[in-house]
Scaffold this motif. Structure first.
Motif, PDB file in Angstrom:
ATOM      1  N   ALA A  36      -3.319  12.150   3.026  1.00 31.01           N
ATOM      2  CA  ALA A  36      -3.604  11.370   4.541  1.00 31.01           C
ATOM      3  C   ALA A  36      -3.388  11.977   6.042  1.00 31.01           C
ATOM      4  CB  ALA A  36      -2.367  10.594   4.457  1.00 31.01           C
ATOM      5  N   VAL A  42       1.740   3.127  -1.311  1.00 29.09           N
ATOM      6  CA  VAL A  42       1.633   2.717  -0.366  1.00 29.09           C
ATOM      7  C   VAL A  42       1.419   0.528  -0.167  1.00 29.09           C
ATOM      8  CG1 VAL A  42       0.331   4.405   0.256  1.00 29.09           C
ATOM      9  CG2 VAL A  42      -0.893   2.527  -1.072  1.00 29.09           C
ATOM     10  N   THR A  58      -0.803   4.063  -5.778  1.00 27.12           N
ATOM     11  CA  THR A  58      -0.766   2.408  -6.178  1.00 27.12           C
ATOM     12  C   THR A  58       0.886   2.297  -4.742  1.00 27.12           C
ATOM     13  OG1 THR A  58      -0.280   2.102  -7.809  1.00 27.12           O
ATOM     14  CG2 THR A  58      -2.533   1.610  -6.624  1.00 27.12           C
ATOM     15  N   THR A  77      -6.909   9.398   2.325  1.00 30.35           N
ATOM     16  CA  THR A  77      -5.985   9.992   1.184  1.00 30.35           C
ATOM     17  C   THR A  77      -6.585  10.230   0.014  1.00 30.35           C
ATOM     18  OG1 THR A  77      -3.917   9.120   2.655  1.00 30.35           O
ATOM     19  CG2 THR A  77      -3.839   9.749   0.597  1.00 30.35           C
ATOM     20  N   LEU A 126      -6.315   5.424   4.175  1.00 29.01           N
ATOM     21  CA  LEU A 126      -6.047   4.979   2.764  1.00 29.01           C
ATOM     22  C   LEU A 126      -7.701   6.173   1.874  1.00 29.01           C
ATOM     23  CD1 LEU A 126      -4.765   1.007   1.328  1.00 29.01           C
ATOM     24  CD2 LEU A 126      -3.604   3.248   1.896  1.00 29.01           C
ATOM     25  N   THR A 127      -8.336   5.419   2.348  1.00 29.39           N
ATOM     26  CA  THR A 127      -9.448   6.023   1.807  1.00 29.39           C
ATOM     27  C   THR A 127      -9.496   7.927   1.897  1.00 29.39           C
ATOM     28  OG1 THR A 127     -10.976   5.360   3.607  1.00 29.39           O
ATOM     29  CG2 THR A 127     -10.948   3.925   1.768  1.00 29.39           C
ATOM     30  N   LEU A 176      -7.504   0.329  -5.160  1.00 31.59           N
ATOM     31  CA  LEU A 176      -7.161   2.017  -4.897  1.00 31.59           C
ATOM     32  C   LEU A 176      -7.250   2.690  -5.385  1.00 31.59           C
ATOM     33  CD1 LEU A 176      -3.833   0.492  -2.816  1.00 31.59           C
ATOM     34  CD2 LEU A 176      -5.494   1.654  -2.727  1.00 31.59           C
TER      35      LEU A 176
END
Length: 430
Positions: A170, A421, A418, A394, A391-392, A322
Motif C-alpha cells: 500500500a 481494511v 478484507t 494495494t 485499496l486498488t 474487493l
C-alpha cells in the motif's frame, strides 16, 4: 587553494546528486532498457562528459539509483524507530515505521517507482545485490511485526507475513498516484487517512466476525458467467490473444520504451509482419493490452455484485468488489503486473485512450463506498478518492509478491485483506 578544492568538491557532490535524481526520474519513466545515458544527461542539464565522470556506465548508474533509494528509505525508517523512547510499545514502533516509510517514499517517489519497475530488468548480478539489501530491510519489518504479535498488540487472526506485505504494498504504490494539491489531501492528511485505515484494522479490539463465503460464492458464479459469455459472444481471435499475452510478458520485463514489436513477435512465435494484421502499432497494442487488463477486472467486479443475493448490504457489496478485484488481478497476474509497471511510462496520448475506462471503474468503487457510508456501515471521515486509490493500489501490488505456492490461497488472501481494511473502516458501535 584548499578553499577552491572545497568548493569544487561541493559542486561535484551537487552534480552527482542531480544526476541521480534525474536518473531515477528517467528510469521510472522509460524503464531500464529504454533509458540511455544521454537521456539522463539531458534531464540533469549536464554535459555527457560530466555524467561519465561520475558514472562510466549505465550499469553503475542504475545500481547507484537502486542503492540510494533503498538506503535512504531504510536508513530514515530505522533512525526514526531507534529515536523512540525505550519504553515505546511494539505497536508504537510499528506505527512509527509506517509513518516514516510512507513519508520517505512520497518524498522520493521517483526512486521508489524506479525500483519497482526496473529491479526485474537490470543485469542479474545487480539484481541479486539489490535483492540482498531489500531482504535485510524486509527482515527489519518482519521483526517489527513479529514483536507486535508477540506482545499481543496485533490481532491474532491476521497472518503476520501477509499483513507486512499488504502494508508495504500500500505504501510503495502510493507515489504512483498521490499528489498533494491545494484542493485535495495534503501529505500530512493522507498519512492520517492511511494510518487510520490500516492501524485500526489490525487492532486487537477486532476479531474475526465476518465470513467471506457469500462474496466468494458470488465471485465464483460471476467467473462462470464471464467464461460462458466469452464462448458465446464476440471472441478475440486466437492470434490476437497470443500476441497480447506475449506483449504483457515483454512490457512487464522490459518496460514500454524497451519493448519492440519484434520482441513481442518473437515471444508470440510469429513473424513481426503478422502482428500488423491485428495491431497497427506498438501504441495500438499497448492500448488494447491496458484496456483488456482493466476490462477483465471491471467485468468480474460488476458481475460478482450482480450475483449477490437481494438482501446483501452495502458493505457486502463493497467487500465483494474487493474480493473480485484481488482474485482477478492474481488470476491475470501477467496483465496486471504489466499495467502496474508501464502505466506511468506510456505517452500521454496513449494513456488518454485508456483513462476513461480506468476512471469509470474507480468511480464505481467510490459509489460503493458512499453507499456503505450512507447506510451507516462505514465511517464518514474517510476521503473516498484516497481510500479507493490506496485499496486498488494495494491489490494491484499483490502480483509483485504473492506466490501461489505459498501458505495462503488467493481466497485466503482475500479474506485476510478484507478483514484488515473493512475493520479499519467500519463505523464504531455505540
Amino acid at each position: 587553494m584548499a578553499q577552491k578544492r572545497a568548493r569544487t568538491g561541493k559542486k561535484g557532490v551537487a552534480t552527482r546528486a542531480r544526476i541521480l535524481d534525474s536518473a531515477a526520474h528517467v528510469f521510472r519513466a522509460k524503464g531500464y532498457a529504454g533509458t540511455r545515458l544521454s537521456d539522463v544527461a539531458a534531464a540533469a542539464d549536464t554535459q555527457a562528459g560530466s555524467l561519465y565522470y561520475h558514472f562510466p556506465s549505465r550499469e553503475e548508474l542504475v545500481e547507484e539509483v537502486l542503492r540510494v533509494g533503498q538506503e535512504r528509505t531504510s536508513g530514515f525508517v530505522r533512525r526514526r524507530v531507534a529515536a523512540l523512547p525505550e519504553d515505546a510499545s511494539d505497536l508504537d514502533r510499528l506505527r512509527e515505521a509506517i509513518d516514516a516509510h510512507l513519508a520517505s517514499v512520497l518524498e522520493m517517489g521517483d526512486y521508489t517507482a524506479a525500483t519497482i519497475r526496473i529491479l526485474g530488468q537490470v543485469p542479474e548480478d545487480i539484481r541479486k545485490r539489490r535483492l540482498h539489501e531489500q531482504r535485510e530491510y524486509g527482515t527489519f519489518w518482519r521483526t517489527l511485526v513479529n514483536n507486535a504479535y508477540g506482545s499481543g498488540s496485533i490481532r491474532a487472526d491476521l497472518d503476520n507475513s501477509t499483513l507486512r506485505m499488504l502494508i508495504l504494498g500500500a505504501m510503495n504504490s502510493s507515489p504512483d498516484w498521490f499528489r498533494p494539491r491545494r484542493d485535495g489531501l495534503s501529505t500530512a492528511e493522507f498519512k492520517i487517512q492511511f494510518e487510520s485505515l490500516f492501524m485500526e484494522g489490525l487492532a486487537t479490539s477486532h476479531s474475526s466476525s465476518r465470513s467471506l463465503d457469500r462474496e466468494l460464492a458470488a465471485v465464483a458464479a460471476a467467473e462462470q458467467t464471464v467464461a460462458e459469455r466469452a464462448l458465446t459472444g464476440d471472441k478475440m481471435p486466437e492470434g490476437a490473444q497470443r500476441i497480447l499475452d506475449a506483449a504483457a510478458k515483454e512490457f512487464r520485463e522490459n518496460g514500454y520504451a524497451g519493448t519492440r514489436l519484434a520482441d513481442v513477435a518473437a515471444t508470440a512465435g510469429i513473424q513481426t509482419g503478422s502482428m500488423y494484421y491485428y495491431f497497427k502499432s506498438r501504441e495500438h497494442l499497448v492500448v488494447e493490452l491496458l484496456q483488456l487488463a482493466w476490462k477483465r477486472t471491471d467485468d468480474l467486479a460488476r458481475e460478482s455484485l450482480n450475483s449477490l443475493p437481494a438482501n446483501a448490504t452495502a458493505l457486502d457489496r463493497f467487500s465483494t468488489a474487493l474480493t473480485a478485484h484481488l482474485l482477478s488481478v492474481l488470476r491475470n497476474s501477467l496483465f496486471t503486473s504489466a499495467l502496474v509497471r508501464i502505466l506511468g511510462q506510456i505517452p500521454e496520448g496513449v494513456r488518454e485512450q485508456t483513462i476513461n475506462q480506468q476512471r469509470a471503474y474507480l468511480s464505481y468503487w467510490r459509489e460503493l463506498l458512499q453507499d456503505a457510508i450512507t447506510s451507516g456501515e462505514i465511517r464518514d471521515d474517510l476521503d473516498l478518492s484516497a481510500v479507493v486509490m490506496v485499496l486498488t493500489g494495494t491489490l494491484n501490488w499483490a502480483v509483485e509478491w504473492y506466490h501461489p505456492e505459498g501458505k495462503l490461497t488467493p481466497e485466503e488472501l482475500a479474506d485476510q485483506f478484507t478483514m484488515l481494511v473493512l475493520d479499519g473502516m467500519v463505523k464504531a458501535s455505540g
